[in-house]
Design a protein around this motif. Structure first.
Motif, mmCIF file in Angstrom:
data_model
loop_
_atom_site.group_PDB
_atom_site.id
_atom_site.type_symbol
_atom_site.label_atom_id
_atom_site.label_comp_id
_atom_site.label_asym_id
_atom_site.label_seq_id
_atom_site.Cartn_x
_atom_site.Cartn_y
_atom_site.Cartn_z
ATOM 1 N N GLU A 139 25.501 41.207 37.065
ATOM 2 C CA GLU A 139 25.353 40.279 35.943
ATOM 3 C C GLU A 139 26.604 40.235 35.066
ATOM 4 O OE1 GLU A 139 21.486 41.480 37.494
ATOM 5 O OE2 GLU A 139 23.211 42.629 36.801
ATOM 6 N N ARG A 140 27.444 41.225 35.182
ATOM 7 C CA ARG A 140 28.703 41.267 34.428
ATOM 8 C C ARG A 140 29.844 41.421 35.436
ATOM 9 N NH1 ARG A 140 26.881 45.688 29.965
ATOM 10 N NH2 ARG A 140 29.090 45.660 29.397
ATOM 11 N N PHE A 141 29.823 40.517 36.420
ATOM 12 C CA PHE A 141 30.700 40.660 37.579
ATOM 13 C C PHE A 141 32.171 40.620 37.198
ATOM 14 C CE2 PHE A 141 32.883 39.088 41.424
ATOM 15 C CZ PHE A 141 32.473 40.056 42.333
ATOM 16 N N ALA A 142 32.572 39.647 36.401
ATOM 17 C CA ALA A 142 33.990 39.513 36.051
ATOM 18 C C ALA A 142 34.487 40.745 35.307
ATOM 19 C CB ALA A 142 34.203 38.254 35.215
ATOM 20 N N GLU A 143 33.738 41.186 34.316
ATOM 21 C CA GLU A 143 34.110 42.385 33.575
ATOM 22 C C GLU A 143 34.174 43.594 34.501
ATOM 23 O OE1 GLU A 143 32.371 45.203 29.925
ATOM 24 O OE2 GLU A 143 31.184 43.529 30.726
ATOM 25 N N SER A 144 33.169 43.717 35.375
ATOM 26 C CA SER A 144 33.106 44.859 36.284
ATOM 27 C C SER A 144 34.304 44.893 37.211
ATOM 28 C CB SER A 144 31.807 44.808 37.092
ATOM 29 O OG SER A 144 30.672 44.941 36.265
ATOM 30 N N VAL A 145 34.661 43.742 37.772
ATOM 31 C CA VAL A 145 35.790 43.705 38.709
ATOM 32 C C VAL A 145 37.099 44.032 38.003
ATOM 33 C CG1 VAL A 145 37.167 42.185 40.195
ATOM 34 C CG2 VAL A 145 34.674 42.181 40.363
ATOM 35 N N LEU A 179 32.276 41.049 46.437
ATOM 36 C CA LEU A 179 33.193 42.151 46.148
ATOM 37 C C LEU A 179 33.934 42.579 47.404
ATOM 38 C CD1 LEU A 179 34.405 44.143 44.200
ATOM 39 C CD2 LEU A 179 32.407 45.617 44.502
ATOM 40 N N LYS A 180 33.262 42.560 48.550
ATOM 41 C CA LYS A 180 33.944 42.903 49.801
ATOM 42 C C LYS A 180 35.049 41.903 50.120
ATOM 43 C CE LYS A 180 30.780 43.296 52.913
ATOM 44 N NZ LYS A 180 30.233 43.567 54.249
ATOM 45 N N VAL A 231 39.809 47.762 29.356
ATOM 46 C CA VAL A 231 39.404 46.388 29.664
ATOM 47 C C VAL A 231 38.524 45.862 28.548
ATOM 48 C CG1 VAL A 231 38.038 44.938 31.217
ATOM 49 C CG2 VAL A 231 39.588 46.647 32.158
ATOM 50 N N SER A 232 38.905 44.757 27.970
ATOM 51 C CA SER A 232 38.091 44.133 26.934
ATOM 52 C C SER A 232 37.817 42.666 27.244
ATOM 53 C CB SER A 232 38.782 44.235 25.570
ATOM 54 O OG SER A 232 40.061 43.617 25.607
ATOM 55 N N ARG A 233 38.473 42.146 28.259
ATOM 56 C CA ARG A 233 38.299 40.737 28.603
ATOM 57 C C ARG A 233 37.084 40.550 29.506
ATOM 58 N NH1 ARG A 233 43.667 38.878 31.332
ATOM 59 N NH2 ARG A 233 43.246 40.785 32.498
ATOM 60 N N SER A 234 36.361 39.482 29.289
ATOM 61 C CA SER A 234 35.214 39.192 30.137
ATOM 62 C C SER A 234 35.227 37.748 30.637
ATOM 63 C CB SER A 234 33.904 39.454 29.374
ATOM 64 O OG SER A 234 33.845 38.651 28.203
ATOM 65 N N GLU A 235 36.363 37.062 30.501
ATOM 66 C CA GLU A 235 36.433 35.690 30.982
ATOM 67 C C GLU A 235 36.347 35.669 32.506
ATOM 68 O OE1 GLU A 235 40.837 36.716 29.974
ATOM 69 O OE2 GLU A 235 38.843 37.102 29.144
ATOM 70 N N LEU A 261 44.449 45.722 43.555
ATOM 71 C CA LEU A 261 43.463 44.735 43.984
ATOM 72 C C LEU A 261 43.840 43.345 43.489
ATOM 73 C CD1 LEU A 261 40.050 46.552 43.341
ATOM 74 C CD2 LEU A 261 41.353 46.407 45.477
ATOM 75 N N ASP A 262 43.742 42.375 44.385
ATOM 76 C CA ASP A 262 43.886 40.965 44.049
ATOM 77 C C ASP A 262 42.482 40.472 43.704
ATOM 78 O OD1 ASP A 262 44.125 38.226 43.970
ATOM 79 O OD2 ASP A 262 45.247 38.045 45.838
ATOM 80 N N ILE A 263 42.210 40.195 42.427
ATOM 81 C CA ILE A 263 40.843 39.906 42.005
ATOM 82 C C ILE A 263 40.491 38.419 42.071
ATOM 83 C CG2 ILE A 263 40.678 41.962 40.569
ATOM 84 C CD1 ILE A 263 41.167 40.215 38.130
ATOM 85 N N ARG A 264 41.358 37.609 42.670
ATOM 86 C CA ARG A 264 40.940 36.241 42.957
ATOM 87 C C ARG A 264 39.808 36.297 43.985
ATOM 88 N NH1 ARG A 264 46.106 33.462 45.154
ATOM 89 N NH2 ARG A 264 46.180 35.468 46.221
ATOM 90 N N TYR A 265 38.858 35.397 43.870
ATOM 91 C CA TYR A 265 37.711 35.532 44.757
ATOM 92 C C TYR A 265 37.120 34.179 45.131
ATOM 93 C CZ TYR A 265 34.088 34.296 41.332
ATOM 94 O OH TYR A 265 33.288 33.609 40.446
ATOM 95 N N ARG A 266 36.317 34.220 46.181
ATOM 96 C CA ARG A 266 35.469 33.113 46.570
ATOM 97 C C ARG A 266 34.044 33.649 46.688
ATOM 98 N NH1 ARG A 266 39.216 30.650 51.467
ATOM 99 N NH2 ARG A 266 40.664 29.475 50.139
ATOM 100 N N PRO A 267 33.068 33.011 46.035
ATOM 101 C CA PRO A 267 31.689 33.503 46.157
ATOM 102 C C PRO A 267 31.264 33.525 47.617
ATOM 103 C CG PRO A 267 31.863 31.870 44.422
ATOM 104 C CD PRO A 267 33.171 31.829 45.170
#
Length: 272
Positions: free
Chosen positions: A154-160, A23-24, A228-232, A171-177
Motif C-alpha cells: 500500500e506504500r509501494f513507492a515509499e517502500s521501494v 518488485l521482481k 527517505v522522506s519522499r513518497s511521490e 537499484l534502478d527503481i523505474r518500473y512497469r506494473p
C-alpha cells in the motif's frame, strides 16, 4: 583450502499477491543475470528453499547476488546467514481476496471460498512465510533483527525508495506494473459481503497485527534510517524503452536455470 567467499546475497521472500512481481521487475531490471527466481530441487515443489537448493543455483550462476521465490519460507532457518532476506507485506484481507481470485483464475482445481478460508495454509499466510509458523512474536523479532528491509504494498513507492537506500546493490527503481489482474470481479464481489470479510479477518488476525506493526513502527524506522522522506510516485519505464537487464535475467532463467533444474530433478529421481 579456505571457504569460498561469495558476494552478499539478498533474498526476496515473495509473498503471493503483495506487489512481489512488480518488485521482481525492479530487481531483474537492476541486476540482470545476477538475479534468479528459484525453486526447490528435490520434491515436494512447495517445500522451503534451503541451502542445498541454493548450492545448486550457485552452480548455475557465478554472478549470483539476488534470489526470489514463493518457496523462500522462513529463510532465517532454512538459509541461515547465507542470505540477507527482505519482503513486502500487504493488507491481509485485500491480499487474501486477491490470492483467492488468483487461485480460481489460474488454478487447475476449482476451490470454493469456504474451502479457501478453512484451509490452514491460507491462515495468517504472511506471518507463516516469515516465521515458518503462526507465531507473531517470532515474525516481529525476525523482521527487526534479521531482515534488512520490509515494505508495504500500500506504500509501494515509499517502500521501494527505502529498499533502494538500504540494498547493498544499486537499484534502478523505474518500473512497469506486473501481474495486475485484468478482471477483479471475484474479489470485488466478495469484498461487498460482510460475512466473507469477517471470515477473512478472523483467519488473519496475526497478519493484521503484523501489518499494523510494520506500518506504525518498523517502516517509519527504516525510512528514518534510509533518510527517505519522499513518497511521490516512482518513475515509470517508458513504453518504448528496452529493459535489457530484465530480458537478460529472463533469458538466463529460461535457457539456463530452468533446463538445468529439470535435468537435476530427473537425475535425482532416477537415483532415488
Amino acid at each position: 583450502m579456505g571457504r569460498v567467499k561469495y558476494r552478499p546475497l539478498i533474498a526476496f521472500v515473495h509473498i503471493q499477491k503483495a506487489a512481489g512481481t512488480t518488485l521482481k521487475f525492479i530487481l531483474k531490471n537492476s541486476l540482470g543475470v545476477r538475479h534468479s527466481d528459484v525453486n526447490p530441487v528435490a520434491p515436494p515443489p512447495d517445500r522451503p528453499f534451503d541451502t542445498s537448493d541454493l548450492a545448486f543455483v550457485r552452480s548455475t550462476n557465478p554472478w549470483l547476488c539476488s534470489i526470489s521465490g514463493h518457496e523462500i519460507i522462513e529463510p532465517t532457518r532454512h538459509l541461515g546467514d547465507a542470505v540477507q532476506p527482505f519482503t513486502m507485506l500487504r493488507d491481509p484481507v485485500s491480499r487474501s481476496l486477491s490470492h483467492y481470485q488468483d487461485k480460481l483464475v489460474r488454478g487447475r482445481r476449482r476451490i470454493t471460498f469456504e474451502q479457501f478460508v478453512c484451509d490452514p495454509a491460507n491462515r495468517n499466510f504472511q506471518v507463516r512465510k516469515i516465521a515458518g509458523e503462526e507465531d507473531l512474536d517470532k515474525a516481529v523479532r525476525l523482521l527487526r533483527e534479521r531482515y534488512f528491509f520490509v515494505g508495504l504494498a500500500e506504500r509501494f513507492a515509499e517502500s521501494v525508495r527505502i529498499l533502494q537506500a538500504l540494498c547493498p546493490y544499486s537499484l534502478d527503481i523505474r518500473y512497469r506494473p506486473k501481474n495486475v489482474a485484468a478482471d477483479r470481479s471475484i474479489s470485488v464481489a466478495l469484498a461487498s459481503e460482510p460475512d466473507a470479510i469477517d471470515r477473512l479477518n478472523e483467519a488473519n488476525q496475526l497478519d493484521q497485527r503484523l501489518w499494523d506493526y510494520v506500518s506504525d513502527d518498523l517502516l517509519p524506522e527504516l525510512a528514518q534510517k534510509a533518510g527517505v522522506s519522499r513518497s511521490e510516485p516512482l518513475p515509470s519505464l517508458g513504453s518504448l524503452s528496452f529493459p535489457w537487464r530484465f530480458h537478460a535475467s529472463r533469458v538466463y532463467h529460461k535457457l539456463v536455470y530452468r533446463p538445468l533444474l529439470k535435468r537435476e530433478r530427473r537425475l535425482r529421481a532416477a537415483q532415488a
